[in-house]
Design an enzyme around this catalytic site. Sequence first.
Site, short mmCIF file in Angstrom:
data_model
loop_
_atom_site.label_atom_id
_atom_site.label_comp_id
_atom_site.label_asym_id
_atom_site.label_seq_id
_atom_site.Cartn_x
_atom_site.Cartn_y
_atom_site.Cartn_z
N SER A 133 -0.64 3.51 8.07
CA SER A 133 -1.88 3.85 8.26
C SER A 133 -1.98 5.22 9.19
O SER A 133 -1.42 6.21 8.76
CB SER A 133 -2.72 3.04 9.15
OG SER A 133 -4.12 2.97 8.99
N ASP A 286 -5.85 -1.30 -1.22
CA ASP A 286 -6.21 -0.84 -0.09
C ASP A 286 -7.94 -0.34 -0.17
O ASP A 286 -8.09 0.70 -1.20
CB ASP A 286 -5.47 0.34 0.57
CG ASP A 286 -5.67 0.74 2.05
OD1 ASP A 286 -6.91 0.73 2.37
OD2 ASP A 286 -4.74 0.82 2.75
N HIS A 315 -5.56 -3.00 3.11
CA HIS A 315 -5.09 -2.06 3.99
C HIS A 315 -3.73 -2.86 4.83
O HIS A 315 -2.86 -2.03 5.26
CB HIS A 315 -5.76 -1.39 4.98
CG HIS A 315 -5.33 -0.44 5.79
ND1 HIS A 315 -4.99 0.74 5.31
CD2 HIS A 315 -5.05 -0.27 7.07
CE1 HIS A 315 -4.62 1.55 6.10
NE2 HIS A 315 -4.71 0.76 7.47
#
Lengths: 343, 343
Positions: A133, A286, A315
């Site tokens: 991320s 995601d 995610h």
Amino acid sequence: MTVKQWLTEDFEAGDLPLYCGETLRSARLHYHQIGELNAPKDNLILLPTYYGGAATGNHPWVGRNSPLDPDEYCIVIPSLLGAGESSSPSNTPGEQAGPGFPTVSLYDNVMLQKRLVDEVFGGASIALVMGWSMGGMQALQWGCLFPQQVRSVLATCCTARCYPHNQVFLEGVKAALTCDQNFQGGHYQNPPEHGLKAFGRVYAGWAYSQAFFRHELWRSLGFNSIEALLQFWEQDHLTQDANNLLTVLDTWQRGNISDNPVFKGNYNSALNAITMPTRVMPSTTDLYFTAEDARQDAHQMPGAAFDALTSDWGHIAGGAGREPQSHQKILAAAQSLLPEIEP
Amino acid sequence: MTVKQWLTEDFEAGDLPLYCGETLRSARLHYHQIGELNAPKDNLILLPTYYGGAATGNHPWVGRNSPLDPDEYCIVIPSLLGAGESSSPSNTPGEQAGPGFPTVSLYDNVMLQKRLVDEVFGGASIALVMGWSMGGMQALQWGCLFPQQVRSVLATCCTARCYPHNQVFLEGVKAALTCDQNFQGGHYQNPPEHGLKAFGRVYAGWAYSQAFFRHELWRSLGFNSIEALLQFWEQDHLTQDANNLLTVLDTWQRGNISDNPVFKGNYNSALNAITMPTRVMPSTTDLYFTAEDARQDAHQMPGAAFDALTSDWGHIAGGAGREPQSHQKILAAAQSLLPEIEP
């Protein structure tokens, strides 16, 4: 044979000029370290942190049974500015406290980490920079800024800039938090608890995927109902500081590896500079760092292989120790990227 | 040859027993009508409304250049209970006003519409019941409850129940709205404007798709920036009543065509009862009424063909007059479903 321990350190950087033009006073970069730098100074692994994460959140990547072995590598986890461990609205005194905290960019974070590597770790060569991320965004920022120093990059569930739909998602969670009147433009005396809970509750719908809920995978996390999962998200966000959340959210929302004096907004040029062996690993489900956007990015990086995580975890798939299957796949990728080093 | 006009009517239903066990006092079903019922009473088309929509929102389906031609059909748009035109928190007097408004189900809405059809339109045979989103859920509810009376169903961007991820998305927008302290548990004197705006801003990220933003399709709506689009969503929600929004949201979130005395929670049994020619048309990029869930549903309906809208417009694709290509495709499907009728 002793078991190595994590060290908790602070790098005091002094007054730090930021890309926004302001100066962060008495900037501090908090980091965790395990393992030692070798003589050739080429066994450094950097694991930048993700949104809402503390340095400990990356510990599960590391261990003797992992390719990220502290007996071989010097492993460093630098904490994001604004996230509560490094300099942040919640721990900065004076006029830069709380809502007075300046705007911090992806570039600022990586340039501060660069000083850490140069000043504390003797300008070590980085065997791998790896993150999930926002951690992955930092890894890609490292790759394009310092292709001579970074030997490989592994970026999961991220893109090299925050794409527009991702920005809209972030506008939503921000609106949910700041609509609590107790937020008071960041000048709260007590935490805006309704807003923090709303933030967590909105976020939960984005963090996983439709398939995660379709298949009730929250059960594998020990929850007996979706409501219990949502309440966990609420409680988790009650432990966070609202101004910290918004500072790092802003870093994310503006995130773009070309938005700096080196690449001057030329996105393709920044992507093209990522020439070292690189693995781009989005999750197929995601909802905001989409596989499609990541694929486009990866195709512009000369060193990159695109290798999606086939996962229902959205995610969350790319986080350390979250989904076992993706965790193992990511470690296998790290193994293949890590060069042979002298012990 | 005169051009037919829309008629705006109210069906006064008296005290209405609800599935939740309460009684809605002096219930009123607001509807729009254009065209007349023919002698065989077999040319009725029903167009139930969607979340946040007024009856006028379905007008763009209808016209002389459309298969939904008021010269041939008697077209009726019944408004959802709670949405502001039919009985709703905002227009109900006394103790059922505002937060005192009872829980309303998908079943309650359709059973009230059934009374409209029987008492006002002489128990007409329904040539087509067609709707988008919650409108589609009502269409499917009609289909399984009254297979002898409904001759065809067209349901866009919906599923026959609110699937878990969809429920989580709704928890998020609800949390964003109710975290405004001015909401006061529904007992607001003035609208909770921060909450309404947050609701709209969170919702916008879900309503379209990642691809919609990737390709800047908001430009085709006349906006010059994403922020302008988000401000439109904010302003649009400022015109809505918070308790109305939450009442209909609850109907949606609990929505399940088998949650009623007829099917007693047996979902497959309800799906199996949809035996008339039916078209299930999700959008390929819908983030909450997903094509995957809709496909599963359609496979259990003996009369259904699954025909996804290939669109970047996410959930919005299926709305009347929203995306031209999907609009035309939906009308073509309606044309193919509509039986020949006597003028």
